[in-house]
Design an enzyme around this catalytic site. Structure first.
Site: not given
Ligand code: ADP
Ligand code: MG
Length: 420
Positions: A39, A45, A48, A140, A142, A188, A238
């Site tokens: 998203r 921001e 939520d 960022g 999600s 999210d 956060y």
């Molecule tokens: P964002 O949600 O903004 O991308 P976050 O830190 O909340 O950042 O989430 C990212 C984490 O989610 C990654 O470091 C990983 O641990 C997990 N993740 C998300 N998508 C995948 C994926 N396709 N395969 C493995 N891990 C994933």
């Molecule tokens: Mg996230």
């Protein structure tokens, strides 16, 4: 019933996941497949978790989970994402009465384990699965909620629950709280479940009521710019912001900052202390801005929407005032309103995001731009005339001190089952 996939990247993603499944699990056929979107939040921001409004849209970028049931009570999962921490394959027993799952290593598997543990249609039997995603991880947009919601949607086919969508989003949020130690708000997971093609979604995070806001004007574009940086502050800051907001609400005698007014904040300023006061001032201002912005979008008043985006960015900004001052003195053909006072109340931006916003606002045809997501890196979102999109990307890249990645995306649907 399953819908036909319309997202441009989805068919290749699904094919790659199916191939990886065959290779990883001895040629076993994929029988179940689910997809959930990332998203972008247009405005609202850090509101939520304060019971306020947010206005996200689901992306055409998303996460696919494909798999097949097993008979031996084990769960085996492989991610094809190179950015995930090692190892990329995990195996663990399906949870049973008296032996629940718990978080561990690798970290990426915790999002899945959490959803399995909090799934409402369990007990979950054994299965094999492969995850593939075209969302940048930790950017960022999600990817975490997309992974949770794709997992939940997959489980709904394996062992159906009652189909309650709000409960689904809440279970995925709980998975992130308890298994990934991230006390995130509901935005999210909610938009990844509830998104509708061609619409942004105004979510009231207190009542969980939603209003669809059409976003189909062909003359308008939403440009996401990934700074490709992520400062390590994200993890610690956060929860700190969240605590400060709770402290402000408690001092004011409110259940949440949603119930506070600017006048009440002013009266309590000395009791709150300057930093907590400024954090609360961002939240109370941002909740009002988000409601106004949803109305502006409904009225196709993009100039007002853009001005509110810039006010939002300024309120979230880091102490990097120099870049924004410079932009505020430049002529802004889109009327983007950089002449607003810079307040820096929430301090969750970073120099890279401030640079990207300042550059976007110098482009003719840009209505507004702001950081999006939790902050300290990740992405900006820019609302602009569709005809200016290419020019904006060139200009922003030229001005940016790092390497930017761009996504031009339309509002997509929420999670869905994929036909095979
Ligand atoms: P964002 O949600 O903004 O991308 P976050 O830190 O909340 O950042 O989430 C990212 C984490 O989610 C990654 O470091 C990983 O641990 C997990 N993740 C998300 N998508 C995948 C994926 N396709 N395969 C493995 N891990 C994933
Ligand atoms: Mg996230």
């Amino acid at each position: 019933m399953a819908e036909a996939p319309v997202e441009p990247g989805l068919a290749p993603l699904l094919a790659a996941a199916c191939r990886a499944h065959g290779a990883a699990f001895g040629g076993a056929a994929v029988v179940l497949a689910a997809w959930a979107p990332g998203r972008v939040n247009l405005i609202g921001e850090h509101t939520d978790y304060n019971g306020g409004f947010v206005l996200p849209m689901a992306l055409q970028l998303g996460t696919v989970l494909v798999g097949s049931p097993t008979q031996d009570g084990t769960i085996s999962i492989l991610t094809t994402s190179a950015e995930a921490d090692e190892p990329h394959r995990v195996q663990f027993p399906a949870p049973r009465q008296g032996s629940p799952l718990s978080p561990g290593q690798p970290r990426w598997a915790n999002y899945i384990k959490g959803v399995i543990q909090h799934y409402r249609g369990g007990p979950v039997p054994g299965f094999n699965a492969v995850i593939a995603s075209d969302i940048p991880l930790g950017g960022g947009l999600s990817s975490s909620a997309a992974l949770e919601v794709a997992t939940y949607t997959f489980l709904q086919q394996l062992c159906p629950d009652d189909g309650d969508l709000v409960a689904k989003a809440l279970a995925c949020q709980k998975a992130e709280h308890t298994f990934a130690s991230m006390p995130c708000g509901i935005m999210d997971q909610f938009i990844s479940v509830m998104g509708k093609e061609g619409h942004a979604l105004l979510i009231d995070c207190r009542s969980l009521d939603t209003v669809l806001v059409p976003l189909t004007d062909a003359s308008l574009a939403v440009l996401i710019t990934n700074s490709n940086v992520r400062h390590t502050l994200t993890g610690s800051e956060y929860p700190t912001r969240r605590r400060q907001c709770e402290e402000a609400a408690a001092t004011l005698g409110k259940g949440s900052l949603r119930d506070a007014t600017m006048a009440e904040l002013e009266v309590a300023r000395s009791r709150l202390g300057e930093e907590v006061y400024r954090r609360a001032r961002h939240v109370v201002g941002e909740i009002a801005r988000t409601a106004q912005a949803a109305k502006a979008l409904q009225d196709r008043d993009y100039r007002t929407f853009g001005r509110l985006m810039v006010e939002s960015h300024n309120s979230l900004s880091s102490a990097c005032r120099g870049v924004l001052r410079k932009a505020s003195q430049a002529s802004v053909p889109g009327g983007a309103g950089m002449r607003q006072p810079i307040t820096d109340d929430y301090e969750v931006s970073c120099p890279e995001l401030d640079e990207l916003v300042a550059a976007a606002l110098e482009v003719n045809g840009v209505y507004g731009s702001r950081m999006t997501g939790g902050g300290f890196g990740g992405c900006t979102v820019t609302l602009l005339e569709a005809g200016a999109a290419e020019r904006a990307q060139h200009y922003i890249q030229e001005k940016y001190s790092g390497t930017a990645t761009f996504y031009l995306t339309k509002p997509a649907s929420g999670a869905k089952v994929l036909p095979l």
